[in-house]
Design a protein around this motif. Structure first.
Motif, PDB file in Angstrom:
ATOM      1  N   PHE A 106     -42.408  -2.222 -33.887  1.00 43.03           N
ATOM      2  CA  PHE A 106     -43.047  -1.183 -33.091  1.00 43.03           C
ATOM      3  C   PHE A 106     -42.010  -0.341 -32.360  1.00 43.03           C
ATOM      4  N   CYS A 165     -48.853   2.508 -32.057  1.00 41.23           N
ATOM      5  CA  CYS A 165     -48.506   1.137 -31.654  1.00 41.23           C
ATOM      6  C   CYS A 165     -49.360   0.705 -30.470  1.00 41.23           C
ATOM      7  N   THR A 170     -43.917   2.973 -37.701  1.00 38.14           N
ATOM      8  CA  THR A 170     -44.521   2.009 -36.793  1.00 38.14           C
ATOM      9  C   THR A 170     -45.996   2.325 -36.574  1.00 38.14           C
ATOM     10  N   PRO A 171     -46.801   1.267 -36.342  1.00 39.72           N
ATOM     11  CA  PRO A 171     -46.433  -0.136 -36.450  1.00 39.72           C
ATOM     12  C   PRO A 171     -46.359  -0.593 -37.907  1.00 39.72           C
TER      13      PRO A 171
END
Length: 200
Positions: A55, A62, A180-181
């Motif tokens: 993350f 995230c 991310t994530p």
């Protein structure tokens, strides 16, 4: 358990994710190949299933993933699951500063880290709001953590913490994570902020 019930097709960022510069195509993954001992985590080491999540502190997806899906996973499986949080800080220096601070909190107060982490996402991610040292100090103070101790750790162990942060990101890239994530559960790579139904 968790890994056995993953729904296929999770490689698409259909539920949202923030991308780093394109890396190599995804490769075969296995949670057994992930370094699980050198990053902050929630849940016991004896848990039946480990989940690794890469993350960035400035990634809004995230925050969505953490406050919905991952909290549902933790609530549903309790001590049978361990969620390991791996750094993939690519959205700017503020993200890296937060990661360094996080390492100090994990070092000094491992049992309180999850509270601090939750506090970071409550008001953010926002580089003007939570991702500056003054705001992080205020959060730590509010939680009763020793800010002076955390400051000393960040200074004395800066090189060690940075090496761990860099290693997390490199490891994620080696598994084909480029945004991310990104989550590894069993032998599945889950890309983006997928809902609980897709990871349960």
């Amino acid at each position: 358990l968790v890994g056995a019930l993953i729904i296929g097709g999770a490689f698409a960022f259909g539920q949202g994710g923030e991308r780093a510069p394109k890396a190599e195509e995804p490769v075969a993954v296995d949670i057994k190949d992930v370094e699980l001992d050198n990053s902050p985590a929630v849940g016991p080491k004896s848990a039946k299933v480990s989940v690794a999540v890469w993350f960035d502190y400035q990634c809004h997806f995230c925050k969505q993933y953490e406050t919905t899906t991952l909290q549902e996973v933790i609530a549903a499986y309790g001590n049978d699951v361990r969620v390991v949080y791996k750094d993939f800080q690519f959205l700017g220096s503020a993200s890296n500063d937060a990661a360094l601070y996080s390492r100090a909190v994990w070092d000094a107060y491992p049992d309180r880290w999850s509270e601090w982490f939750a506090g970071m996402f409550e008001a953010g991610p926002d580089s003007e709001g939570t991702l500056n040292l003054a705001a992080m100090d205020a959060l730590s103070s509010r939680l009763g953590l020793d800010v002076a101790r955390l400051t000393k750790l960040r200074t004395d162990k800066a090189s060690e913490y940075q090496a761990a942060i860099d290693a997390d990101r490199a490891e994620g890239q080696s598994f084909g994570i480029n945004g991310t994530p990104g989550t590894v559960i069993g032998t599945t790579l889950v890309a983006g902020a997928q809902p609980f139904a897709s990871v349960k």
